[in-house]
Design an enzyme around this catalytic site. Sequence first.
Site, PDB file in Angstrom:
ATOM      1  N   THR A 146       0.876  -1.183   0.000  1.00  0.00           N
ATOM      2  CA  THR A 146       0.000   0.000   0.000  1.00  0.00           C
ATOM      3  C   THR A 146       0.912   1.231   0.000  1.00  0.00           C
ATOM      4  OG1 THR A 146      -0.185  -0.143   2.407  1.00  0.00           O
ATOM      5  CG2 THR A 146      -1.968  -1.113   1.107  1.00  0.00           C
ATOM      6  N   LYS A 168       3.417  -7.012   4.058  1.00  0.00           N
ATOM      7  CA  LYS A 168       3.270  -5.598   3.759  1.00  0.00           C
ATOM      8  C   LYS A 168       2.995  -4.868   5.069  1.00  0.00           C
ATOM      9  CE  LYS A 168       0.185  -3.213   3.534  1.00  0.00           C
ATOM     10  NZ  LYS A 168      -0.610  -2.301   4.450  1.00  0.00           N
ATOM     11  N   THR A 179      -0.305  -2.722  11.085  1.00  0.00           N
ATOM     12  CA  THR A 179      -1.202  -2.840   9.948  1.00  0.00           C
ATOM     13  C   THR A 179      -0.438  -3.592   8.960  1.00  0.00           C
ATOM     14  OG1 THR A 179      -2.378  -0.864  10.098  1.00  0.00           O
ATOM     15  CG2 THR A 179      -2.241  -1.779   7.969  1.00  0.00           C
ATOM     16  N   GLU A 259       6.137   4.738   7.324  1.00  0.00           N
ATOM     17  CA  GLU A 259       5.751   6.012   6.703  1.00  0.00           C
ATOM     18  C   GLU A 259       6.442   7.208   7.340  1.00  0.00           C
ATOM     19  OE1 GLU A 259       1.559   6.140   7.207  1.00  0.00           O
ATOM     20  OE2 GLU A 259       1.168   4.677   5.624  1.00  0.00           O
ATOM     21  N   ASN A 381       0.213  11.489   7.141  1.00  0.00           N
ATOM     22  CA  ASN A 381      -0.997  11.043   7.821  1.00  0.00           C
ATOM     23  C   ASN A 381      -2.028  12.140   8.027  1.00  0.00           C
ATOM     24  OD1 ASN A 381      -0.595   8.155   8.366  1.00  0.00           O
ATOM     25  ND2 ASN A 381       1.284   8.907   9.303  1.00  0.00           N
TER      26      ASN A 381
END
Lengths: 386, 386
Positions: A146, A168, A179, A259, A381
Amino acid sequence: MSVTAAAGFRAVGTTAGLKPSGKPDVAVVVNDGPKHEAAAVFTTNRVAAAPVLWSRQAVTDGRAYAVVLNSGGANAATGQQGFRDAHRTAEHAAAALGCSSGDVLVCSTGLIGEPLDMERLLPGVDTAVQGLGTEGGPAAAEAIMTTDTRAKQSRVDGTGYTVGGMAKGAGMLAPGMATMLAVVTTDADLPASALQLALDRAVAATFNRADSDGCMSTNDTVILLASGASGVAPDPDEFGAAVTRVCADLARQMVGDAEGAEHDIAVRVVNAETEEAAEAVARAVARSNLFKTAVFGQDPNWGRVISAVGTVPEYVAAFDATALDVSFNGVQVCRASGVGEDRSLVDLSAREVRVEIDLHAGDAEATIWTNDLTHDYVHENSAYST
Amino acid sequence: MSVTAAAGFRAVGTTAGLKPSGKPDVAVVVNDGPKHEAAAVFTTNRVAAAPVLWSRQAVTDGRAYAVVLNSGGANAATGQQGFRDAHRTAEHAAAALGCSSGDVLVCSTGLIGEPLDMERLLPGVDTAVQGLGTEGGPAAAEAIMTTDTRAKQSRVDGTGYTVGGMAKGAGMLAPGMATMLAVVTTDADLPASALQLALDRAVAATFNRADSDGCMSTNDTVILLASGASGVAPDPDEFGAAVTRVCADLARQMVGDAEGAEHDIAVRVVNAETEEAAEAVARAVARSNLFKTAVFGQDPNWGRVISAVGTVPEYVAAFDATALDVSFNGVQVCRASGVGEDRSLVDLSAREVRVEIDLHAGDAEATIWTNDLTHDYVHENSAYST
């Protein structure tokens, strides 16, 4: 590498059109046997996504022929329709593969609160099944990405057998897993009960100690499939160690791709009374936004470390609050809860940072991997819905 | 306003030179009686600062004549020397005021891990004592500021008596209170035991529900002093409500001044089985970095809200995970854990944001105040040691 490293597995990654970017978004992993043993660990989030509800039920018999994974939609917070869509995906794949829908596990990742685009997903599953191959692991790993910037794969060879995996995950990493989706495969010949034991231990020591931002997802799933194709029934301890190594490798890759992060931080607590105490203290530090921003600023701020340590209650971790030592990258900047070596000796410019906290309360230890809190984390985010 | 609003109190703020900026850094609050009843609540952080260790001991007899507060140095993680310095500060002030050192409470705020500059602090205390006055509250409130941009004061008038207070705190706000110091004064005529009861309840409902960034400080202290100068012994419930109103006002001011924040967020959980369950759910949401960055991005991301709600274990809060409603500023964007009203109806441009989560599990409620997670938060906490 990846889920096709072990004998008896085929995989594929393809593009169904679920992602606006047009990148690959459907992966299938098939276990060609001769055995079809399976184990899994799921998110402990009570707001569990539809594919988690489906797969949790489907794996209870310890058998699975295939896993269908999609990115481009989490199928979470989608109610009854979401569960029907997960079930329909499994039935559709089962028909194409010639197995029972109850032996097909389903995983989804992407945006929460939007129904899956079944008009695209189901034809995508058909295309995927036609493209399955023993070299398909890397394409499958790519199709589940993702916000990941890199596909995550791993392989460990045991004595006469192999363990391989893909994952992932690039944020919202937290306890009860990140996640994250992961499929681990092996040609070892072991029953589902042995797989579950090995997987539970591996997840506890690896994915559950990757805590990038303290946020737990609704979709987390780790699946372990065994084909028995090697004909080797390994020693459980050796096998467990191999599964743990694959999971640790994948977890480390996830932290390294989190991220917006600029640092991967290993918070290691040593000389704790118990491993649970060490883990609780390490997690308290790993969750401190003030500590995480300090590392972003390359500031070995031991005051923020011991402040976070001090929030752990006595009944969780016994230690003398005046006897804490803290080092950053080997420089003991805090001794006996006070000033230690000169903090200017610490260099935090490299991506990997090692923080060690000595509780002087026993001989147990644990490490939590986390990331720094950066401008890019806030940007990624706040600017995009996920 | 402030700590000199009630009869029987004098205060002062002065500059001892502890801050590089040269701004005021020493405050003294004196209770001139006729009574000298006192109560206090301290941080639950086990790495408690030296002034906390001193004051916790000094207030056990329920009496205090004065409080000496300094900014420009936390006197935390300073070991035995730190405790001696806190004791010496109390002795020095006691000599100047003509009371016992055991009746002088001490509070410090500023950098952790550096010894107090006693060469400057003690003369500063002398200067302060000479400047004490019944109009000194605002100057005292200013002298305890660190990264605060505004002095924080409050006043509530009861039936024949007054409650006033001051506080500092602008980040590192968390349960077990924030990085905060507060002194509340009253001319009500009540014994220390009644003060402690009122203060405990007020702190639980106010400061402990301000959770700006989840980080708990080593120095948090809230002190309540009663002079009895009004001659009025109020009804305990009315008095408790007045103290709670002052504390709530001060807590709200702290959230409104939190470092780098662009939004003040009230996370209200309604229809919970118990108040504790409501508080736990509200805190889980208030601690979610993904939720906090979404609010910064003015995104009413209910998926991140219910993901955070789902992390609260069943034994802490009973609810049906498929029956959650979530509204942002009155727009119910999530109904029954799925899509509700159009999220484009939500306007999050104003500083104050109200998020309401309906658990449909009872009739209890609780609100946690928090802030968004912004670029400026990361900047302020990565660029500067605190």
